[in-house]
Design an enzyme around this catalytic site. Structure first.
Site, mmCIF file in Angstrom:
data_model
loop_
_atom_site.group_PDB
_atom_site.id
_atom_site.type_symbol
_atom_site.label_atom_id
_atom_site.label_comp_id
_atom_site.label_asym_id
_atom_site.label_seq_id
_atom_site.Cartn_x
_atom_site.Cartn_y
_atom_site.Cartn_z
ATOM 1 N N ARG A 5 45.155 2.828 23.777
ATOM 2 C CA ARG A 5 46.057 3.899 24.149
ATOM 3 C C ARG A 5 45.198 4.953 25.111
ATOM 4 N NH1 ARG A 5 48.472 2.061 19.995
ATOM 5 N NH2 ARG A 5 50.516 0.931 20.027
ATOM 6 N N LYS A 8 49.152 4.624 16.113
ATOM 7 C CA LYS A 8 50.371 5.026 15.721
ATOM 8 C C LYS A 8 50.768 5.010 14.196
ATOM 9 C CE LYS A 8 52.884 4.262 19.797
ATOM 10 N NZ LYS A 8 54.206 3.849 20.635
ATOM 11 N N HIS A 58 48.784 3.369 31.107
ATOM 12 C CA HIS A 58 48.767 2.084 30.325
ATOM 13 C C HIS A 58 48.285 0.799 31.035
ATOM 14 C CE1 HIS A 58 50.198 3.387 26.464
ATOM 15 N NE2 HIS A 58 50.972 2.518 26.382
ATOM 16 N N ARG A 87 45.234 -0.896 29.392
ATOM 17 C CA ARG A 87 45.770 -1.505 28.358
ATOM 18 C C ARG A 87 46.746 -2.838 28.657
ATOM 19 N NH1 ARG A 87 47.084 -0.660 22.742
ATOM 20 N NH2 ARG A 87 49.102 -0.859 21.915
ATOM 21 N N HIS A 105 49.519 -3.532 17.567
ATOM 22 C CA HIS A 105 51.149 -3.898 17.454
ATOM 23 C C HIS A 105 51.718 -3.766 16.199
ATOM 24 C CE1 HIS A 105 51.276 -4.849 22.125
ATOM 25 N NE2 HIS A 105 51.533 -3.618 21.817
ATOM 26 N N TYR A 135 53.453 -9.987 26.752
ATOM 27 C CA TYR A 135 52.292 -10.306 27.585
ATOM 28 C C TYR A 135 52.360 -11.598 27.921
ATOM 29 C CZ TYR A 135 50.968 -5.381 26.956
ATOM 30 O OH TYR A 135 50.866 -4.137 26.904
#
Length: 307
Positions: free
Chosen positions: A153, A180, A252, A255, A278, A287
Protein backbone atom coordinates in the site's frame (compact mmCIF):
# COMPACT_ATOMS: atom_id res chain seq x y z
CA UNK A 1 -18.14 21.40 31.69
CA UNK A 2 -17.26 17.68 32.02
CA UNK A 3 -17.67 15.48 28.96
CA UNK A 4 -20.83 13.39 28.70
CA UNK A 5 -20.57 9.71 29.57
CA UNK A 6 -21.05 8.63 25.94
CA UNK A 7 -18.20 10.89 24.85
CA UNK A 8 -15.92 9.52 27.56
CA UNK A 9 -16.75 5.95 26.55
CA UNK A 10 -16.09 6.84 22.91
CA UNK A 11 -12.60 8.09 23.81
CA UNK A 12 -11.93 4.86 25.73
CA UNK A 13 -13.14 2.77 22.81
CA UNK A 14 -10.89 4.58 20.32
CA UNK A 15 -7.94 4.09 22.67
CA UNK A 16 -8.84 0.39 22.84
CA UNK A 17 -8.82 0.16 19.03
CA UNK A 18 -5.46 1.88 18.72
CA UNK A 19 -3.58 0.26 21.59
CA UNK A 20 -5.16 -3.11 22.36
CA UNK A 21 -6.36 -4.08 18.89
CA UNK A 22 -3.57 -2.32 17.03
CA UNK A 23 -5.72 -0.82 14.26
CA UNK A 24 -4.06 1.62 11.88
CA UNK A 25 -4.14 5.35 12.52
CA UNK A 26 -6.29 5.85 9.41
CA UNK A 27 -8.89 3.31 10.59
CA UNK A 28 -9.03 4.82 14.07
CA UNK A 29 -9.40 8.31 12.56
CA UNK A 30 -12.36 7.12 10.44
CA UNK A 31 -14.03 5.59 13.51
CA UNK A 32 -13.39 8.80 15.45
CA UNK A 33 -15.19 10.88 12.82
CA UNK A 34 -18.15 8.51 12.65
CA UNK A 35 -18.53 8.26 16.43
CA UNK A 36 -18.16 12.02 16.91
CA UNK A 37 -21.05 12.58 14.48
CA UNK A 38 -23.06 9.84 16.24
CA UNK A 39 -22.60 11.08 19.82
CA UNK A 40 -22.98 14.71 18.71
CA UNK A 41 -26.35 14.01 17.08
CA UNK A 42 -27.54 12.06 20.13
CA UNK A 43 -26.42 14.87 22.44
CA UNK A 44 -28.58 17.29 20.44
CA UNK A 45 -31.51 14.98 21.26
CA UNK A 46 -30.70 14.92 24.96
CA UNK A 47 -29.05 11.49 24.92
CA UNK A 48 -25.79 11.58 26.86
CA UNK A 49 -25.64 8.21 28.65
CA UNK A 50 -24.90 4.77 27.24
CA UNK A 51 -27.81 3.35 29.23
CA UNK A 52 -30.18 5.51 27.15
CA UNK A 53 -29.26 3.67 23.95
CA UNK A 54 -31.74 1.25 22.41
CA UNK A 55 -32.48 -0.27 19.03
CA UNK A 56 -35.02 2.38 18.05
CA UNK A 57 -32.55 5.20 18.69
CA UNK A 58 -29.85 3.51 16.64
CA UNK A 59 -32.16 2.63 13.75
CA UNK A 60 -33.48 6.19 13.77
CA UNK A 61 -29.95 7.58 13.60
CA UNK A 62 -29.02 5.34 10.66
CA UNK A 63 -32.26 6.21 8.85
CA UNK A 64 -31.37 9.88 9.27
CA UNK A 65 -28.09 9.30 7.44
CA UNK A 66 -30.05 8.21 4.37
CA UNK A 67 -32.87 10.75 4.58
CA UNK A 68 -30.95 13.99 4.97
CA UNK A 69 -30.55 16.55 2.18
CA UNK A 70 -27.20 15.07 1.16
CA UNK A 71 -27.56 11.39 2.09
CA UNK A 72 -24.49 9.30 2.77
CA UNK A 73 -23.51 6.63 0.28
CA UNK A 74 -24.25 2.99 1.09
CA UNK A 75 -20.54 2.43 1.76
CA UNK A 76 -20.41 5.33 4.23
CA UNK A 77 -23.57 4.13 5.98
CA UNK A 78 -22.10 0.62 6.25
CA UNK A 79 -18.88 2.03 7.74
CA UNK A 80 -20.86 4.09 10.28
CA UNK A 81 -22.89 1.04 11.29
CA UNK A 82 -19.66 -0.91 11.73
CA UNK A 83 -18.34 1.85 14.02
CA UNK A 84 -21.54 1.89 16.08
CA UNK A 85 -21.65 -1.90 16.38
CA UNK A 86 -18.05 -2.03 17.56
CA UNK A 87 -18.72 0.73 20.07
CA UNK A 88 -21.83 -0.89 21.56
CA UNK A 89 -20.08 -4.28 21.81
CA UNK A 90 -17.31 -2.51 23.70
CA UNK A 91 -19.89 -0.97 26.06
CA UNK A 92 -21.29 -4.43 26.80
CA UNK A 93 -17.82 -5.91 27.36
CA UNK A 94 -16.95 -3.05 29.72
CA UNK A 95 -20.17 -3.54 31.69
CA UNK A 96 -21.53 -0.08 30.84
CA UNK A 97 -24.72 -1.64 29.42
CA UNK A 98 -26.27 -5.07 29.87
CA UNK A 99 -27.46 -5.73 26.33
CA UNK A 100 -26.17 -4.70 22.91
CA UNK A 101 -28.71 -2.32 21.30
CA UNK A 102 -27.08 -2.72 17.87
CA UNK A 103 -27.80 -6.46 17.59
CA UNK A 104 -30.61 -5.89 15.09
CA UNK A 105 -28.93 -3.02 13.24
CA UNK A 106 -28.78 -4.09 9.58
CA UNK A 107 -26.07 -2.80 7.28
CA UNK A 108 -26.91 -2.07 3.62
CA UNK A 109 -25.78 -4.64 1.09
CA UNK A 110 -22.93 -3.25 -0.95
CA UNK A 111 -22.36 -4.15 -4.59
CA UNK A 112 -19.17 -6.11 -5.09
CA UNK A 113 -16.71 -3.75 -6.70
CA UNK A 114 -13.95 -5.39 -8.65
CA UNK A 115 -10.57 -3.70 -8.26
CA UNK A 116 -9.34 -1.91 -11.37
CA UNK A 117 -5.97 -3.12 -12.55
CA UNK A 118 -3.76 -1.57 -15.20
CA UNK A 119 -2.68 -3.63 -18.18
CA UNK A 120 0.95 -4.70 -18.53
CA UNK A 121 1.46 -2.02 -21.18
CA UNK A 122 -0.06 0.67 -18.97
CA UNK A 123 2.17 -0.31 -16.05
CA UNK A 124 5.22 -0.22 -18.32
CA UNK A 125 4.25 3.27 -19.55
CA UNK A 126 3.63 4.48 -15.98
CA UNK A 127 7.00 3.24 -14.77
CA UNK A 128 8.81 4.61 -17.82
CA UNK A 129 7.36 8.04 -17.04
CA UNK A 130 9.60 8.18 -13.96
CA UNK A 131 12.86 7.78 -15.93
CA UNK A 132 15.51 10.39 -15.21
CA UNK A 133 18.88 10.95 -13.57
CA UNK A 134 18.02 13.69 -11.09
CA UNK A 135 17.49 12.62 -7.44
CA UNK A 136 13.73 13.28 -7.43
CA UNK A 137 13.09 11.20 -10.56
CA UNK A 138 15.28 8.40 -9.22
CA UNK A 139 13.25 8.44 -6.01
CA UNK A 140 9.99 8.37 -7.98
CA UNK A 141 11.27 5.44 -10.07
CA UNK A 142 12.24 3.51 -6.92
CA UNK A 143 8.88 4.24 -5.28
CA UNK A 144 6.71 3.14 -8.22
CA UNK A 145 8.86 0.12 -9.03
CA UNK A 146 8.63 -0.93 -5.38
CA UNK A 147 4.84 -0.51 -5.29
CA UNK A 148 4.38 -2.69 -8.38
CA UNK A 149 7.03 -5.23 -7.35
CA UNK A 150 5.67 -5.81 -3.84
CA UNK A 151 1.98 -4.85 -3.89
CA UNK A 152 2.58 -2.62 -0.87
CA UNK A 153 0.00 0.00 0.00
CA UNK A 154 1.16 3.59 -0.54
CA UNK A 155 0.90 4.20 3.22
CA UNK A 156 3.11 1.15 3.85
CA UNK A 157 5.69 2.28 1.30
CA UNK A 158 6.12 5.76 2.75
CA UNK A 159 6.43 4.22 6.24
CA UNK A 160 9.40 2.09 5.22
CA UNK A 161 12.78 2.72 6.82
CA UNK A 162 16.11 2.17 5.12
CA UNK A 163 16.62 -0.73 7.54
CA UNK A 164 13.49 -2.39 6.10
CA UNK A 165 15.40 -3.02 2.88
CA UNK A 166 17.07 -6.39 3.31
CA UNK A 167 20.06 -6.80 1.02
CA UNK A 168 22.32 -9.60 -0.08
CA UNK A 169 25.84 -8.52 -1.06
CA UNK A 170 24.65 -4.92 -1.09
CA UNK A 171 21.73 -5.56 -3.46
CA UNK A 172 18.13 -5.11 -2.17
CA UNK A 173 16.43 -8.50 -2.21
CA UNK A 174 13.56 -8.28 0.30
CA UNK A 175 11.37 -5.63 1.91
CA UNK A 176 10.06 -5.76 5.47
CA UNK A 177 6.56 -4.26 5.32
CA UNK A 178 4.52 -3.25 8.37
CA UNK A 179 0.85 -3.57 7.42
CA UNK A 180 -2.50 -3.06 9.11
CA UNK A 181 -2.51 -3.83 12.80
CA UNK A 182 1.30 -3.58 12.81
CA UNK A 183 1.51 -7.01 11.19
CA UNK A 184 4.86 -7.63 9.55
CA UNK A 185 5.44 -9.42 6.28
CA UNK A 186 8.54 -10.02 4.16
CA UNK A 187 8.10 -9.49 0.41
CA UNK A 188 10.65 -10.29 -2.32
CA UNK A 189 11.74 -7.56 -4.72
CA UNK A 190 12.03 -8.17 -8.46
CA UNK A 191 15.07 -7.28 -10.55
CA UNK A 192 13.70 -3.97 -11.90
CA UNK A 193 12.75 -2.75 -8.45
CA UNK A 194 16.10 -3.95 -7.06
CA UNK A 195 17.98 -1.91 -9.64
CA UNK A 196 15.82 1.18 -9.04
CA UNK A 197 16.17 0.91 -5.25
CA UNK A 198 19.92 0.39 -5.43
CA UNK A 199 20.35 3.43 -7.70
CA UNK A 200 18.16 5.54 -5.42
CA UNK A 201 19.93 4.50 -2.21
CA UNK A 202 23.42 5.01 -3.62
CA UNK A 203 23.01 8.05 -5.87
CA UNK A 204 19.83 9.94 -4.91
CA UNK A 205 18.85 9.50 -1.28
CA UNK A 206 22.16 10.90 0.12
CA UNK A 207 21.58 14.10 -1.89
CA UNK A 208 17.96 14.42 -0.72
CA UNK A 209 18.99 13.75 2.89
CA UNK A 210 21.31 16.78 2.97
CA UNK A 211 18.29 19.09 2.91
CA UNK A 212 16.72 17.93 6.18
CA UNK A 213 17.26 16.45 9.60
CA UNK A 214 18.66 12.97 9.93
CA UNK A 215 15.91 10.40 9.40
CA UNK A 216 15.84 6.69 8.77
CA UNK A 217 12.89 6.92 6.36
CA UNK A 218 13.51 5.19 3.05
CA UNK A 219 11.72 7.68 0.81
CA UNK A 220 12.51 11.36 1.30
CA UNK A 221 10.98 14.54 -0.04
CA UNK A 222 12.92 17.21 -1.90
CA UNK A 223 13.78 18.93 1.43
CA UNK A 224 14.97 15.78 3.16
CA UNK A 225 11.87 15.05 5.26
CA UNK A 226 10.10 11.68 5.06
CA UNK A 227 7.84 11.49 2.02
CA UNK A 228 4.16 11.85 2.94
CA UNK A 229 1.35 9.66 1.64
CA UNK A 230 -0.20 12.69 -0.07
CA UNK A 231 3.05 13.48 -1.88
CA UNK A 232 3.39 9.85 -2.94
CA UNK A 233 -0.09 10.02 -4.45
CA UNK A 234 0.83 13.23 -6.29
CA UNK A 235 3.93 11.49 -7.68
CA UNK A 236 1.80 8.61 -8.99
CA UNK A 237 -0.76 10.97 -10.53
CA UNK A 238 1.93 13.09 -12.20
CA UNK A 239 3.56 9.98 -13.66
CA UNK A 240 0.18 8.81 -14.99
CA UNK A 241 -0.37 12.18 -16.67
CA UNK A 242 3.08 12.08 -18.28
CA UNK A 243 2.50 8.49 -19.41
CA UNK A 244 -0.82 9.43 -21.04
CA UNK A 245 -2.31 6.02 -20.28
CA UNK A 246 -5.85 7.37 -20.55
CA UNK A 247 -7.32 5.79 -17.40
CA UNK A 248 -7.83 6.99 -13.88
CA UNK A 249 -5.01 5.91 -11.60
CA UNK A 250 -5.70 5.59 -7.88
CA UNK A 251 -3.25 5.14 -4.98
CA UNK A 252 -4.09 1.41 -5.07
CA UNK A 253 -3.69 0.96 -8.85
CA UNK A 254 -0.24 -0.63 -8.68
CA UNK A 255 -1.30 -2.85 -5.75
CA UNK A 256 -4.33 -4.07 -7.71
CA UNK A 257 -2.18 -4.59 -10.80
CA UNK A 258 0.42 -6.53 -8.78
CA UNK A 259 -2.21 -8.96 -7.49
CA UNK A 260 -4.08 -9.33 -10.78
CA UNK A 261 -0.95 -9.94 -12.83
CA UNK A 262 0.39 -12.50 -10.36
CA UNK A 263 -2.85 -14.49 -10.40
CA UNK A 264 -3.12 -14.25 -14.19
CA UNK A 265 0.43 -15.62 -14.34
CA UNK A 266 -0.53 -18.67 -12.30
CA UNK A 267 0.39 -17.65 -8.74
CA UNK A 268 -1.45 -19.45 -5.94
CA UNK A 269 -4.08 -17.28 -4.27
CA UNK A 270 -2.69 -18.13 -0.82
CA UNK A 271 0.75 -16.85 -1.84
CA UNK A 272 -0.77 -13.63 -3.15
CA UNK A 273 -2.73 -13.30 0.11
CA UNK A 274 0.52 -13.49 2.07
CA UNK A 275 2.27 -11.00 -0.20
CA UNK A 276 -0.59 -8.49 0.08
CA UNK A 277 -0.95 -8.92 3.83
CA UNK A 278 -4.66 -9.79 3.64
CA UNK A 279 -6.07 -11.22 6.87
CA UNK A 280 -8.60 -13.31 4.92
CA UNK A 281 -8.16 -15.17 1.66
CA UNK A 282 -11.70 -14.05 0.75
CA UNK A 283 -10.33 -10.54 0.20
CA UNK A 284 -7.64 -11.85 -2.13
CA UNK A 285 -10.12 -14.02 -4.04
CA UNK A 286 -11.78 -10.83 -5.25
CA UNK A 287 -8.87 -10.58 -7.69
CA UNK A 288 -9.61 -14.02 -9.11
CA UNK A 289 -12.88 -12.61 -10.50
CA UNK A 290 -10.84 -10.04 -12.40
CA UNK A 291 -8.65 -12.69 -13.99
CA UNK A 292 -11.71 -14.82 -14.82
CA UNK A 293 -13.22 -11.83 -16.63
CA UNK A 294 -10.03 -11.57 -18.66
CA UNK A 295 -10.11 -15.28 -19.49
CA UNK A 296 -13.74 -14.98 -20.59
CA UNK A 297 -12.89 -12.12 -22.94
CA UNK A 298 -10.05 -14.09 -24.53
CA UNK A 299 -12.29 -17.15 -24.85
CA UNK A 300 -15.05 -15.16 -26.53
CA UNK A 301 -12.60 -13.71 -29.03
CA UNK A 302 -10.56 -16.84 -29.76
CA UNK A 303 -12.87 -19.86 -29.64
CA UNK A 304 -14.66 -20.52 -32.97
CA UNK A 305 -17.88 -21.67 -31.28
CA UNK A 306 -17.90 -19.29 -28.31
CA UNK A 307 -20.35 -16.82 -29.90
Amino acid sequence: MPAAELDRQSVRYLRHLAIERGLSANTVAAYRRDLAAFTGTLADRGIHESTQLDGDILRGYVAGLRDRERPLSAASVARTISAIRGFTRFLVEEGAIARDPAESLAAPKLPQRLPKALSHAQVEALLAATDGDDPVRMRDKALLELLYATGARVSEAVSLAVDDVIGVDGTPELIRVIGKGDKQRIVPVGSYARAALEAYLVRARPLLATGGRATGALFLGARGAPLSRQNAWLIIRAAAERAGIGVEVSPHSLRHSFATHLLAGGADVRVVQELLGHASVATTQLYTHVTIEGLRDVYQQAHPRAR
